[in-house]
Scaffold this motif. Sequence first.
Motif, PDB file in Angstrom:
ATOM      1  N   VAL A 185       0.861  -1.184   0.000  1.00 20.01           N
ATOM      2  CA  VAL A 185       0.000   0.000   0.000  1.00 20.01           C
ATOM      3  C   VAL A 185       0.894   1.230   0.000  1.00 20.01           C
ATOM      4  CG1 VAL A 185      -1.633   1.382   1.347  1.00 20.01           C
ATOM      5  CG2 VAL A 185      -1.968  -1.087   1.135  1.00 20.01           C
ATOM      6  N   LEU A 186       0.605   2.162  -0.884  1.00 26.55           N
ATOM      7  CA  LEU A 186       1.306   3.441  -0.910  1.00 26.55           C
ATOM      8  C   LEU A 186       0.460   4.468  -0.168  1.00 26.55           C
ATOM      9  CD1 LEU A 186       2.431   3.496  -4.652  1.00 26.55           C
ATOM     10  CD2 LEU A 186       3.845   2.968  -2.660  1.00 26.55           C
ATOM     11  N   VAL A 187       1.043   5.083   0.841  1.00 25.39           N
ATOM     12  CA  VAL A 187       0.332   6.095   1.617  1.00 25.39           C
ATOM     13  C   VAL A 187       0.890   7.465   1.204  1.00 25.39           C
ATOM     14  CG1 VAL A 187      -0.283   6.918   3.913  1.00 25.39           C
ATOM     15  CG2 VAL A 187       0.117   4.467   3.527  1.00 25.39           C
ATOM     16  N   TYR A 188       0.086   8.220   0.490  1.00 25.17           N
ATOM     17  CA  TYR A 188       0.507   9.524  -0.018  1.00 25.17           C
ATOM     18  C   TYR A 188      -0.019  10.625   0.898  1.00 25.17           C
ATOM     19  CZ  TYR A 188       0.864  13.621  -3.049  1.00 25.17           C
ATOM     20  OH  TYR A 188       1.138  14.854  -3.562  1.00 25.17           O
ATOM     21  N   ALA A 189       0.867  11.477   1.376  1.00 24.23           N
ATOM     22  CA  ALA A 189       0.474  12.579   2.264  1.00 24.23           C
ATOM     23  C   ALA A 189      -0.073  13.737   1.431  1.00 24.23           C
ATOM     24  CB  ALA A 189       1.663  13.033   3.093  1.00 24.23           C
ATOM     25  N   GLU A 190      -1.390  13.879   1.399  1.00 26.60           N
ATOM     26  CA  GLU A 190      -1.991  14.987   0.655  1.00 26.60           C
ATOM     27  C   GLU A 190      -1.829  16.303   1.423  1.00 26.60           C
ATOM     28  OE1 GLU A 190      -6.094  16.085  -1.755  1.00 26.60           O
ATOM     29  OE2 GLU A 190      -6.095  14.470  -0.286  1.00 26.60           O
ATOM     30  N   SER A 191      -1.693  16.215   2.731  1.00 25.38           N
ATOM     31  CA  SER A 191      -1.404  17.392   3.549  1.00 25.38           C
ATOM     32  C   SER A 191      -0.285  17.020   4.515  1.00 25.38           C
ATOM     33  CB  SER A 191      -2.652  17.849   4.311  1.00 25.38           C
ATOM     34  OG  SER A 191      -3.050  16.851   5.235  1.00 25.38           O
ATOM     35  N   ASN A 192       0.205  17.975   5.275  1.00 32.80           N
ATOM     36  CA  ASN A 192       1.240  17.679   6.267  1.00 32.80           C
ATOM     37  C   ASN A 192       0.698  16.691   7.310  1.00 32.80           C
ATOM     38  OD1 ASN A 192       2.964  19.463   5.008  1.00 32.80           O
ATOM     39  ND2 ASN A 192       2.472  21.164   6.375  1.00 32.80           N
TER      40      ASN A 192
END
Length: 402
Positions: free
Chosen positions: A137-144
């Motif tokens: 699973v790739l966890v992408y930080a859309e915000s800080n």
Amino acid sequence: MESDRIYLHHLISKINLPKDEKDTPLQLQQSRTGYISSKGNLVKEIQKKFSLKSAYDRESRTSKTGKMFGFEALPAGSNFIFSIQSDNSGLLEKVKNAIKGNQSLGKSKTAEFGQVEIKPIEPITQINSFDTDNEFVLVYAESNLCFFDESGQPTFQPTVEDLGLNAGKIEWAKSQIRTYSYAPWNGQRKTTSMQRHCILKGSVFYVKGASLDESSKYIGHYNSEGLGKVIYNPEFLKGIDISGESKLKINLDKVHSLGIEKGTITTPLSKLLEKKHLDSKIELITSQEIHKYVHHLVPKEYPKLKDVSASQWGNIRSIASREKSLKEIKEKLYDGKNAYLTHGVSFEKCWGKDGSRRLNDFKTIVSKVENLDAFGKEELKADLRIFISKFAAEMAKTYNKQ
């Protein structure tokens, strides 16, 4: 940048390193700046403006000595999109009604800054997720993202549970993490709040052996401030094949307009400012024409004018400065009875020689400048009264014939 290929860090290994035509490994460079949409539109930077300010001394009504500072701000007309989420639909509607309309944001709200208009728009397109068959699973930080460890201290090494997953192992070698610290400004207390130590938006965690229940969620702390939004397996992080190349193609955003619409000029102040702006354009056009004729066209096309004495040019300048209208200037110079250039000693010794060559050249220049169509607008023409006066002064200085 638009023609460059995009490679994904988590898909690249020693086996499939990107290479050029000569089979030499490519030197890849991280893309760390700008803002990119799910469709690949890249905004390299947000426009800003800088102004110099100084503190005000109320007693002397002047600027305070040694109190000058710079002010960086977002220019008027900038457009931003934000969203508000809540499980309570009734509360969400109340918040929506409370914030829409004209509001004040940021610092210096009592000066020239901070006025914004907030209005609802149609929901934007959500970013799709892709399936990895529970391999990773790739966890992408859309915000800080902001996390605390078991002892309550800020940490840049969250656990799998902190990332909103039930199982799996974080592979740090395939992850891309950047950090950032800041102290938010509290407008009510007029001071900064506790410093936030965050994992920067755009960071990516690679979690091996994890499974998904939802495509996005809020994790960590300070969710009410907009922190903690993550997207799982966003489509733009999906590779084409084993080469590690991304499906995403970069398109530079070439739209630089701030969306400012020209308003109707109705107030006395707006009319004054418009007139000053128009006057500055006319002054610029007049100065350009004077320079063009004195330094370029006179030597090539009207060389006889170089022989006119400084005293003659001085009298022409005096007439142009004294008379109030262009018609009066022409009458005094060459159109009227007993005009300065068409009778007496001036005509006999200077302007009437060689078949009135000098007089005709001068009249030709005045006529061409008078009929000049600058930018195709009638109101943007050189001020002929100022042109004649300054043209005569420049001719006397440039070709100083006594």
